[in-house]
Design a protein around this motif. Structure first.
Motif, PDB file in Angstrom:
ATOM      1  N   ALA A 159      12.084   0.690  50.734  1.00  0.00           N
ATOM      2  CA  ALA A 159      11.331  -0.476  51.213  1.00  0.00           C
ATOM      3  C   ALA A 159      10.184  -0.775  50.244  1.00  0.00           C
ATOM      4  CB  ALA A 159      10.804  -0.224  52.625  1.00  0.00           C
ATOM      5  N   ALA A 160       9.539   0.275  49.731  1.00  0.00           N
ATOM      6  CA  ALA A 160       8.467   0.074  48.755  1.00  0.00           C
ATOM      7  C   ALA A 160       9.019  -0.522  47.468  1.00  0.00           C
ATOM      8  CB  ALA A 160       7.756   1.393  48.474  1.00  0.00           C
ATOM      9  N   ALA A 161      10.178  -0.050  47.007  1.00  0.00           N
ATOM     10  CA  ALA A 161      10.798  -0.603  45.796  1.00  0.00           C
ATOM     11  C   ALA A 161      11.105  -2.081  45.994  1.00  0.00           C
ATOM     12  CB  ALA A 161      12.065   0.171  45.448  1.00  0.00           C
ATOM     13  N   THR A 162      11.564  -2.432  47.182  1.00  0.00           N
ATOM     14  CA  THR A 162      11.842  -3.834  47.499  1.00  0.00           C
ATOM     15  C   THR A 162      10.548  -4.641  47.482  1.00  0.00           C
ATOM     16  OG1 THR A 162      13.776  -3.191  48.800  1.00  0.00           O
ATOM     17  CG2 THR A 162      12.839  -5.369  49.236  1.00  0.00           C
ATOM     18  N   ALA A 163       9.483  -4.098  48.059  1.00  0.00           N
ATOM     19  CA  ALA A 163       8.189  -4.786  48.064  1.00  0.00           C
ATOM     20  C   ALA A 163       7.645  -4.955  46.647  1.00  0.00           C
ATOM     21  CB  ALA A 163       7.190  -4.024  48.930  1.00  0.00           C
ATOM     22  N   PHE A 164       7.913  -3.975  45.779  1.00  0.00           N
ATOM     23  CA  PHE A 164       7.504  -4.067  44.380  1.00  0.00           C
ATOM     24  C   PHE A 164       8.438  -4.997  43.580  1.00  0.00           C
ATOM     25  CE2 PHE A 164       5.519   0.366  44.762  1.00  0.00           C
ATOM     26  CZ  PHE A 164       4.217  -0.085  44.674  1.00  0.00           C
ATOM     27  N   GLU A 165       9.459  -5.542  44.250  1.00  0.00           N
ATOM     28  CA  GLU A 165      10.443  -6.447  43.656  1.00  0.00           C
ATOM     29  C   GLU A 165      11.242  -5.780  42.536  1.00  0.00           C
ATOM     30  OE1 GLU A 165       8.388 -10.084  42.647  1.00  0.00           O
ATOM     31  OE2 GLU A 165       8.011 -10.544  44.752  1.00  0.00           O
ATOM     32  N   CYS A 166      11.619  -4.534  42.764  1.00  0.00           N
ATOM     33  CA  CYS A 166      12.417  -3.793  41.791  1.00  0.00           C
ATOM     34  C   CYS A 166      13.903  -4.071  42.021  1.00  0.00           C
ATOM     35  CB  CYS A 166      12.159  -2.295  41.917  1.00  0.00           C
ATOM     36  SG  CYS A 166      10.444  -1.851  41.536  1.00  0.00           S
ATOM     37  N   ALA A 167      14.622  -4.275  40.942  1.00  0.00           N
ATOM     38  CA  ALA A 167      16.057  -4.550  41.021  1.00  0.00           C
ATOM     39  C   ALA A 167      16.878  -3.268  41.030  1.00  0.00           C
ATOM     40  CB  ALA A 167      16.486  -5.421  39.837  1.00  0.00           C
ATOM     41  N   GLU A 168      16.331  -2.180  40.493  1.00  0.00           N
ATOM     42  CA  GLU A 168      17.036  -0.902  40.436  1.00  0.00           C
ATOM     43  C   GLU A 168      16.076   0.233  40.748  1.00  0.00           C
ATOM     44  OE1 GLU A 168      19.048  -0.164  36.761  1.00  0.00           O
ATOM     45  OE2 GLU A 168      20.235  -1.999  36.888  1.00  0.00           O
ATOM     46  N   VAL A 169      16.652   1.290  41.320  1.00  0.00           N
ATOM     47  CA  VAL A 169      15.890   2.513  41.570  1.00  0.00           C
ATOM     48  C   VAL A 169      16.648   3.657  40.908  1.00  0.00           C
ATOM     49  CG1 VAL A 169      14.945   4.080  43.312  1.00  0.00           C
ATOM     50  CG2 VAL A 169      15.032   1.617  43.768  1.00  0.00           C
ATOM     51  N   LEU A 170      15.924   4.453  40.157  1.00  0.00           N
ATOM     52  CA  LEU A 170      16.498   5.609  39.480  1.00  0.00           C
ATOM     53  C   LEU A 170      15.902   6.880  40.062  1.00  0.00           C
ATOM     54  CD1 LEU A 170      16.155   4.256  35.849  1.00  0.00           C
ATOM     55  CD2 LEU A 170      18.281   4.467  37.137  1.00  0.00           C
ATOM     56  N   LEU A 171      16.600   7.989  39.866  1.00  0.00           N
ATOM     57  CA  LEU A 171      16.068   9.291  40.236  1.00  0.00           C
ATOM     58  C   LEU A 171      16.798  10.364  39.453  1.00  0.00           C
ATOM     59  CD1 LEU A 171      18.242  10.893  42.268  1.00  0.00           C
ATOM     60  CD2 LEU A 171      17.419   9.193  43.871  1.00  0.00           C
ATOM     61  N   GLU A 172      16.135  11.518  39.374  1.00  0.00           N
ATOM     62  CA  GLU A 172      16.769  12.707  38.819  1.00  0.00           C
ATOM     63  C   GLU A 172      16.853  13.732  39.939  1.00  0.00           C
ATOM     64  OE1 GLU A 172      14.778  10.495  35.717  1.00  0.00           O
ATOM     65  OE2 GLU A 172      13.756  11.703  37.231  1.00  0.00           O
ATOM     66  N   CYS A 173      17.945  14.461  39.949  1.00  0.00           N
ATOM     67  CA  CYS A 173      18.190  15.472  40.976  1.00  0.00           C
ATOM     68  C   CYS A 173      18.800  16.687  40.297  1.00  0.00           C
ATOM     69  CB  CYS A 173      19.146  14.891  42.018  1.00  0.00           C
ATOM     70  SG  CYS A 173      19.577  15.994  43.349  1.00  0.00           S
ATOM     71  N   ARG A 174      18.353  17.864  40.654  1.00  0.00           N
ATOM     72  CA  ARG A 174      18.968  19.072  40.085  1.00  0.00           C
ATOM     73  C   ARG A 174      20.474  19.044  40.337  1.00  0.00           C
ATOM     74  NH1 ARG A 174      15.438  23.922  39.460  1.00  0.00           N
ATOM     75  NH2 ARG A 174      17.377  25.082  39.721  1.00  0.00           N
ATOM     76  N   VAL A 175      21.246  19.417  39.328  1.00  0.00           N
ATOM     77  CA  VAL A 175      22.703  19.397  39.478  1.00  0.00           C
ATOM     78  C   VAL A 175      23.164  20.367  40.554  1.00  0.00           C
ATOM     79  CG1 VAL A 175      23.218  18.580  37.144  1.00  0.00           C
ATOM     80  CG2 VAL A 175      23.054  21.044  37.575  1.00  0.00           C
ATOM     81  N   ASP A 176      22.353  21.386  40.860  1.00  0.00           N
ATOM     82  CA  ASP A 176      22.737  22.361  41.879  1.00  0.00           C
ATOM     83  C   ASP A 176      22.209  21.997  43.275  1.00  0.00           C
ATOM     84  OD1 ASP A 176      20.061  22.886  41.320  1.00  0.00           O
ATOM     85  OD2 ASP A 176      20.355  25.021  40.879  1.00  0.00           O
ATOM     86  N   ASN A 177      21.587  20.830  43.429  1.00  0.00           N
ATOM     87  CA  ASN A 177      21.056  20.406  44.726  1.00  0.00           C
ATOM     88  C   ASN A 177      22.019  19.405  45.378  1.00  0.00           C
ATOM     89  OD1 ASN A 177      19.572  19.631  46.948  1.00  0.00           O
ATOM     90  ND2 ASN A 177      17.670  19.312  45.824  1.00  0.00           N
ATOM     91  N   THR A 178      23.131  19.915  45.864  1.00  0.00           N
ATOM     92  CA  THR A 178      24.145  19.038  46.457  1.00  0.00           C
ATOM     93  C   THR A 178      23.665  18.404  47.756  1.00  0.00           C
ATOM     94  OG1 THR A 178      25.191  20.952  47.505  1.00  0.00           O
ATOM     95  CG2 THR A 178      26.085  20.245  45.377  1.00  0.00           C
TER      96      THR A 178
END
Length: 172
Positions: free
Chosen positions: A103-122
């Motif tokens: 919702a915050a990304a939408t309010a900031f008018e962002c078209a994409e959201v990225l993230l990094e996640c540990r490969v072992d954190n299924t």
């Protein structure tokens, strides 16, 4: 055993840093953020030029049991952190926190959201996939120490992942 009461979500403030750090160190002992990192992020989370959104999940007895943060820059946002105390895993709290970040990304008018996640954190990967995030690559040796790779995930148009459902309103 009874399920924990639903924690309230609210804006993270400077006085939350110490309890957040305790949870951070318990959940991410090898790559925990420092106090300075949280201070720096919160410095960009208020006022008309804010580019960050940080939240905490607080129980009725004022215990911090989760937190999350998002940074925005132009058309892009990045999930900086999201964490839930082990005794609240499986309660939907991670999804509530992620919903508020989107919702915050939408309010900031962002078209994409990225993230990094540990490969072992299924567990986290499954949460992100439920919200429409897709794997787009890896960052080799991203998490130190331990030289653990990060899975990079992307969500296009975060507003579509909200499905008209919002978590508890944020009190700031």
């Amino acid at each position: 055993m009874t399920a924990p009461a639903t924690p309230a979500l609210r804006e993270m403030r400077w006085w939350d840093i110490d309890p957040v750090l305790e949870l951070e160190k318990a959940l991410f002992p090898e790559d925990a953020w420092s106090r300075g990192m949280f201070w720096s992020e919160l410095a960009h989370s208020r006022g008309p030029e804010a580019t960050r959104r940080y939240l905490v999940a607080e129980t009725a007895d004022r215990r911090i049991v989760g937190y999350a943060g998002l940074a925005s820059s132009g058309d892009f946002a990045d999930v900086q952190t999201i964490a839930v105390a082990r005794d609240h895993w499986g309660t939907g709290l991670g999804g509530r926190l992620l919903t508020e970040l989107l919702a915050a990304a939408t309010a900031f008018e962002c078209a994409e959201v990225l993230l990094e996640c540990r490969v072992d954190n299924t567990r986290a990967q499954k949460l992100y996939e439920r919200f429409g995030f897709e794997p787009i690559g890896f960052r080799r040796g991203y998490y130190q120490p331990g030289n653990v790779d990060a899975l990079v995930m992307r969500l296009t148009d975060p507003s579509t992942s909200l499905n008209g459902v919002r978590g508890t309103e944020i009190n700031g």
